[in-house]
Scaffold this active site. Structure first.
Site, PDB file in Angstrom:
ATOM      1  N   SER A 124       0.753  -1.225  -0.047  1.00  0.00           N
ATOM      2  CA  SER A 124       0.111  -0.151   0.285  1.00  0.00           C
ATOM      3  C   SER A 124       0.933   0.684   0.121  1.00  0.00           C
ATOM      4  CB  SER A 124      -0.734  -0.351   1.134  1.00  0.00           C
ATOM      5  OG  SER A 124      -1.609   1.223   1.150  1.00  0.00           O
ATOM      6  N   TYR A 148      -1.797  -0.861  10.667  1.00  0.00           N
ATOM      7  CA  TYR A 148      -1.916  -1.449   9.690  1.00  0.00           C
ATOM      8  C   TYR A 148      -0.605  -0.924   8.849  1.00  0.00           C
ATOM      9  CZ  TYR A 148      -3.668  -1.449   4.797  1.00  0.00           C
ATOM     10  OH  TYR A 148      -4.051  -2.005   3.213  1.00  0.00           O
ATOM     11  N   LYS A 152       2.190  -3.636   6.692  1.00  0.00           N
ATOM     12  CA  LYS A 152       2.474  -3.414   5.348  1.00  0.00           C
ATOM     13  C   LYS A 152       4.394  -3.738   5.091  1.00  0.00           C
ATOM     14  CE  LYS A 152      -1.258  -4.482   3.294  1.00  0.00           C
ATOM     15  NZ  LYS A 152      -1.809  -5.491   2.536  1.00  0.00           N
TER      16      LYS A 152
HETATM   17  P1  NAD Z   1     -10.872  -7.415   1.059  1.00  0.00           P
HETATM   18  O1  NAD Z   1     -11.204  -7.197   2.315  1.00  0.00           O
HETATM   19  O2  NAD Z   1     -12.335  -6.595   0.395  1.00  0.00           O
HETATM   20  O3  NAD Z   1     -10.088  -8.603   0.727  1.00  0.00           O
HETATM   21  C1  NAD Z   1      -9.584  -8.863   1.424  1.00  0.00           C
HETATM   22  C2  NAD Z   1     -10.111 -10.567   1.409  1.00  0.00           C
HETATM   23  O4  NAD Z   1      -8.950 -11.189   2.499  1.00  0.00           O
HETATM   24  C3  NAD Z   1     -11.418 -10.778   1.915  1.00  0.00           C
HETATM   25  O5  NAD Z   1     -11.734 -11.211   1.027  1.00  0.00           O
HETATM   26  C4  NAD Z   1     -11.169 -11.404   3.307  1.00  0.00           C
HETATM   27  O6  NAD Z   1     -12.909 -12.348   3.520  1.00  0.00           O
HETATM   28  C5  NAD Z   1      -9.933 -12.373   3.191  1.00  0.00           C
HETATM   29  N1  NAD Z   1      -9.133 -12.134   4.036  1.00  0.00           N
HETATM   30  C6  NAD Z   1      -9.304 -11.308   5.704  1.00  0.00           C
HETATM   31  N2  NAD Z   1      -8.663 -12.593   6.622  1.00  0.00           N
HETATM   32  C7  NAD Z   1      -8.287 -13.187   5.616  1.00  0.00           C
HETATM   33  C8  NAD Z   1      -7.358 -14.636   6.751  1.00  0.00           C
HETATM   34  N3  NAD Z   1      -6.979 -14.773   7.801  1.00  0.00           N
HETATM   35  N4  NAD Z   1      -7.491 -15.784   6.306  1.00  0.00           N
HETATM   36  C9  NAD Z   1      -8.040 -15.875   3.998  1.00  0.00           C
HETATM   37  N5  NAD Z   1      -8.535 -14.923   3.976  1.00  0.00           N
HETATM   38  C10 NAD Z   1      -8.252 -13.048   4.815  1.00  0.00           C
HETATM   39  O7  NAD Z   1     -10.261  -5.882   0.885  1.00  0.00           O
HETATM   40  P2  NAD Z   1      -8.880  -5.503  -0.765  1.00  0.00           P
HETATM   41  O8  NAD Z   1      -9.474  -4.375  -0.597  1.00  0.00           O
HETATM   42  O9  NAD Z   1      -9.233  -6.037  -1.578  1.00  0.00           O
HETATM   43  O10 NAD Z   1      -7.535  -5.098  -0.019  1.00  0.00           O
HETATM   44  C11 NAD Z   1      -7.136  -6.565  -0.822  1.00  0.00           C
HETATM   45  C12 NAD Z   1      -5.565  -6.289  -0.887  1.00  0.00           C
HETATM   46  O11 NAD Z   1      -5.058  -5.062  -0.957  1.00  0.00           O
HETATM   47  C13 NAD Z   1      -5.630  -6.012   1.048  1.00  0.00           C
HETATM   48  O12 NAD Z   1      -4.437  -6.487   1.378  1.00  0.00           O
HETATM   49  C14 NAD Z   1      -5.816  -4.544   1.446  1.00  0.00           C
HETATM   50  O13 NAD Z   1      -4.140  -4.473   2.641  1.00  0.00           O
HETATM   51  C15 NAD Z   1      -4.435  -3.986   0.113  1.00  0.00           C
HETATM   52  N6  NAD Z   1      -4.731  -2.842   0.278  1.00  0.00           N
HETATM   53  C16 NAD Z   1      -6.281  -2.105   0.023  1.00  0.00           C
HETATM   54  C17 NAD Z   1      -6.340  -1.297  -0.511  1.00  0.00           C
HETATM   55  C18 NAD Z   1      -7.561  -0.267  -0.383  1.00  0.00           C
HETATM   56  O14 NAD Z   1      -7.164   0.788  -0.546  1.00  0.00           O
HETATM   57  N7  NAD Z   1      -8.822  -0.746  -1.060  1.00  0.00           N
HETATM   58  C19 NAD Z   1      -5.357  -0.227  -0.691  1.00  0.00           C
HETATM   59  C20 NAD Z   1      -3.777  -0.260  -0.488  1.00  0.00           C
HETATM   60  C21 NAD Z   1      -3.868  -1.672  -0.776  1.00  0.00           C
HETATM   61  C1  WQD Z   2      -9.867   9.905   0.976  1.00  0.00           C
HETATM   62  C2  WQD Z   2      -9.611  10.878   0.730  1.00  0.00           C
HETATM   63  C3  WQD Z   2     -10.591  11.839   3.409  1.00  0.00           C
HETATM   64  C4  WQD Z   2     -14.367   9.936   4.333  1.00  0.00           C
HETATM   65  C5  WQD Z   2      -7.560   5.013   2.850  1.00  0.00           C
HETATM   66  C6  WQD Z   2      -5.478   3.883   3.566  1.00  0.00           C
HETATM   67  C7  WQD Z   2      -4.850   3.698   3.389  1.00  0.00           C
HETATM   68  C8  WQD Z   2      -5.314   2.532   2.362  1.00  0.00           C
HETATM   69  C9  WQD Z   2      -5.922   3.479   0.433  1.00  0.00           C
HETATM   70  C10 WQD Z   2      -5.218   0.447   2.538  1.00  0.00           C
HETATM   71  C11 WQD Z   2      -9.072  11.521   2.272  1.00  0.00           C
HETATM   72  C12 WQD Z   2     -11.462  11.909   3.292  1.00  0.00           C
HETATM   73  C13 WQD Z   2     -12.921  10.040   3.872  1.00  0.00           C
HETATM   74  C14 WQD Z   2     -14.740  10.688   4.384  1.00  0.00           C
HETATM   75  C15 WQD Z   2     -13.465  12.818   3.585  1.00  0.00           C
HETATM   76  N1  WQD Z   2      -6.032   1.456   2.198  1.00  0.00           N
HETATM   77  N2  WQD Z   2     -12.869  11.745   3.469  1.00  0.00           N
HETATM   78  N3  WQD Z   2     -14.480  12.289   3.950  1.00  0.00           N
HETATM   79  O1  WQD Z   2      -7.046   7.880   3.452  1.00  0.00           O
HETATM   80  O2  WQD Z   2      -6.085   7.917   1.369  1.00  0.00           O
HETATM   81  O3  WQD Z   2      -6.383   5.887   2.320  1.00  0.00           O
HETATM   82  O4  WQD Z   2      -7.559   3.687   2.021  1.00  0.00           O
HETATM   83  O5  WQD Z   2      -4.398   0.625   2.509  1.00  0.00           O
HETATM   84  O6  WQD Z   2      -4.325   2.976   3.809  1.00  0.00           O
HETATM   85  O7  WQD Z   2      -5.620   4.822   5.096  1.00  0.00           O
HETATM   86  O8  WQD Z   2      -8.110   7.195   1.631  1.00  0.00           O
HETATM   87  O9  WQD Z   2     -10.834   7.244   0.559  1.00  0.00           O
HETATM   88  O10 WQD Z   2     -10.524   7.107   3.679  1.00  0.00           O
HETATM   89  O11 WQD Z   2     -10.022   9.177   2.466  1.00  0.00           O
HETATM   90  O12 WQD Z   2     -13.349  13.968   3.364  1.00  0.00           O
HETATM   91  O13 WQD Z   2     -15.615  10.161   4.511  1.00  0.00           O
HETATM   92  O14 WQD Z   2     -11.177  12.189   1.251  1.00  0.00           O
HETATM   93  O15 WQD Z   2     -10.226  12.487   4.528  1.00  0.00           O
HETATM   94  O16 WQD Z   2      -8.766  13.160   1.823  1.00  0.00           O
HETATM   95  P1  WQD Z   2      -6.845   7.334   2.053  1.00  0.00           P
HETATM   96  P2  WQD Z   2      -9.976   7.739   2.167  1.00  0.00           P
END
Ligand code: NAD
Ligand code: WQD
Length: 337
Positions: A124, A148, A152
Site C-alpha cells: 500500500s 496497518y 505492510k
Molecule cells: P478486502 O477486505 O475486500 O479483501 C481482503 C480479503 O481477504 C477478503 O476477502 C477477506 O475475507 C480476506 N481475508 C481477510 N483475512 C483473511 C484470512 N486470515 N485468511 C484468508 N482470507 C482473509 O480488501 P481489498 O480492498 O480487496 O484489499 C486487498 C488487499 O489490498 C489487502 O491486503 C489490502 O490491505 C490491500 N490494499 C487495499 C487498499 C484499498 O484501499 N482497498 C489499498 C492498498 C492496499
Molecule cells: C480519501 C480522502 C479523506 C472519508 C486509506 C488508507 C490507506 C489505503 C487507502 C489501504 C482523504 C477524505 C474520506 C470521508 C472525507 N488503504 N474523506 N470524508 O485515507 O487516502 O487511504 O485507504 O492500504 O491505507 O489510509 O483514503 O478514502 O479514507 O480518504 O473527506 O468520509 O477523502 O480525508 O482526504 P486514504 P480515504
C-alpha cells in the site's frame, strides 16, 4: 499459470480474478470470508463463464494453507488476504500483526514447502507515510504512521528476506494508491461492512440514500481547494496491473517494489462533483474537522510501473464514479441483496 489467490473474494481480488480467468490462468482462491462474500466468487464465475475452486480457510491456519499449496502446486501466489481498516488496526494492533504478518509467514512457509517461488503482494502507498516530497516514488523513505501500514512495511521486509534465500525467487511488492470503482457489469464491487472508512464508498452510500450526508474531513489543507488530494485508481486498472506484475515475475527473479497509481491527484471536492455528475443527483455534505492521521496530498509517480511492467492506468475519474454508481445503485445492500 496455476495461481493461488489469497483473499480472492475481496474487492480487489474479485476484480483481479476476472482478469486472470480472461487471460486463461487457473486460479484457486483461499479466503475465510472475514470481509467478503462467496457470492462475489459466484458472480465472477458467471461473468467469465469459467469454473474455478475456492477453499474456505484462514492464511493463519498452518495446516490448511500447507495442504492447499501441496495439493494445488501453485506456480505463483497473489496475496490479497489481510485486514485493512486503519482505525481498527489502532484498536487491535495484535490482531493485525497476527493476521497480516503471521498469515504471510505461514503462506511463505507453505510456498517453500511446495516449491512455489513467485509472490505478488498487495502492499500500500500507506507505507510511505507523511510525504517528504511528492509525487511518491518507490525510493521515498518508508515511514508508516499506523499499525496497518506497519504490517505492510514489515511484510515487505519479510518477503525481501524470503526472496533472498533463493536466486530464482521473485516477488512484486505492489503499492496501491486509492483503489475505487467497480466492474463495468455492475455485478461486483466494493461492499464494506458497516460505515465505510473510505471516501468513494461513503459517497456512493449517500447517493443511494443509505446515509444522509458526507462529512468532508477538513478544507484547510495546503491544496488547491483546501481538501485532501489522493491518487484514485480504477480497480480494473489495478487488476490489469497484477497481470502485468505476474508476467514480469515469471520472467525475472528478485524483488521489485512498484507503485500502482495513476500519477494524478484529485481533491475530495472534485470527487464529489464527479460523482454528482455520474449519478445525476446531488451529494449533500458538510465540512468537518480534519481526520487524525490524514495527510494533505498523496499521489504516485507511475513511471516505474510503466518502464518495468509496461503498464499504466488509463481509466478516468468520471468512469470510476460511473462504475461505482452502477454497482451501488444496482446492489444497494452489496452482496446481501
Ligand atoms: P478486502 O477486505 O475486500 O479483501 C481482503 C480479503 O481477504 C477478503 O476477502 C477477506 O475475507 C480476506 N481475508 C481477510 N483475512 C483473511 C484470512 N486470515 N485468511 C484468508 N482470507 C482473509 O480488501 P481489498 O480492498 O480487496 O484489499 C486487498 C488487499 O489490498 C489487502 O491486503 C489490502 O490491505 C490491500 N490494499 C487495499 C487498499 C484499498 O484501499 N482497498 C489499498 C492498498 C492496499
Ligand atoms: C480519501 C480522502 C479523506 C472519508 C486509506 C488508507 C490507506 C489505503 C487507502 C489501504 C482523504 C477524505 C474520506 C470521508 C472525507 N488503504 N474523506 N470524508 O485515507 O487516502 O487511504 O485507504 O492500504 O491505507 O489510509 O483514503 O478514502 O479514507 O480518504 O473527506 O468520509 O477523502 O480525508 O482526504 P486514504 P480515504
Amino acid at each position: 499459470m496455476r495461481v493461488l489467490v489469497t483473499g480472492g473474494a475481496g474487492y480487489i481480488g474479485s476484480h483481479t480474478l476476472i482478469e486472470l480467468l480472461a487471460a486463461d490462468h487457473a486460479p484457486l482462491v483461499v479466503d475465510n470470508f472475514a470481509n467478503s462474500s462467496p457470492v462475489a466468487l459466484e458472480r465472477v464465475a458467471q461473468l467469465t463463464n469459467r469454473v474455478f475452486d475456492h477453499v474456505e480457510a484462514s492464511i493463519t491456519d498452518t495446516a490448511a494453507i500447507r495442504q492447499v499449496c501441496d495439493e494445488f502446486q501453485p506456480e505463483a501466489v497473489i496475496h490479497f488476504a489481510g485486514l485493512k481498516a486503519v482505525g481498527e488496526s489502532g484498536q487491535s494492533p495484535l490482531t493485525y500483526y497476527s493476521t497480516n504478518v503471521g498469515g504471510t509467514i505461514e503462506l511463505l512457509k507453505a510456498m517453500d514447502g511446495c516449491g512455489c517461488r513467485r509472490m505478488i503482494f498487495s502492499s500500500s502507498a500507506t507505507v510511505y507515510g507523511v510525504a517528504d516530497y511528492l509525487p511518491f516514488d518507490e525510493k521515498h523513505p518508508l515511514n508508516p504512521v499506523n499499525p496497518y501500514g506497519r504490517t505492510k512495511f514489515f511484510i515487505e521486509e519479510i518477503i525481501r528476506d524470503w526472496a533472498a534465500t533463493d536466486p530464482e525467487k521473485s516477488a512484486m511488492l505492489l503499492r496501491y494508491f486509492n483503489p475505487v470503482g467497480a466492474h463495468q457489469s455492475g455485478r461486483i464491487g466494493e461492499d464494506p461492512n458497516g460505515i465505510p472508512d473510505n471516501l468513494m464508498p461513503y459517497i456512493a452510500q449517500v447517493a443511494v440514500g443509505k446515509r444522509d450526508q458526507l462529512t468532508v474531513f477538513g478544507d484547510d489543507y495546503d491544496t488547491p481547494d483546501g481538501t485532501g488530494v489522493r491518487d484514485y485508481i480504477h480497480v480494473n486498472d489495478l487488476a490489469s496491473g497484477h497481470l502485468a506484475a505476474l508476467d514480469y515475475a515469471a520472467r525475472h527473479a528478485g524483488v521489485e517494489a512498484v507503485n500502482l497509481g495513476t500519477g494524478k491527484g484529485h481533491s475530495v471536492l472534485e470527487v464529489i462533483a464527479a460523482f454528482e455528475q455520474a449519478a445525476g443527483r446531488p451529494i449533500p455534505y458538510t465540512v468537518g474537522p480534519r481526520r487524525p492521521g490524514d495527510i494533505a496530498s498523496s499521489h504516485a509517480t507511475a513511471a516505474r510501473a510503466a518502464s518495468l511492467l509496461g503498464w499504466q492506468a488509463g481509466i478516468s475519474l468520471e468512469q470510476m464514479c460511473e462504475d461505482t454508481w452502477r454497482w451501488q445503485s444496482r446492489n444497494p445492500e452489496g452482496y446481501s441483496d
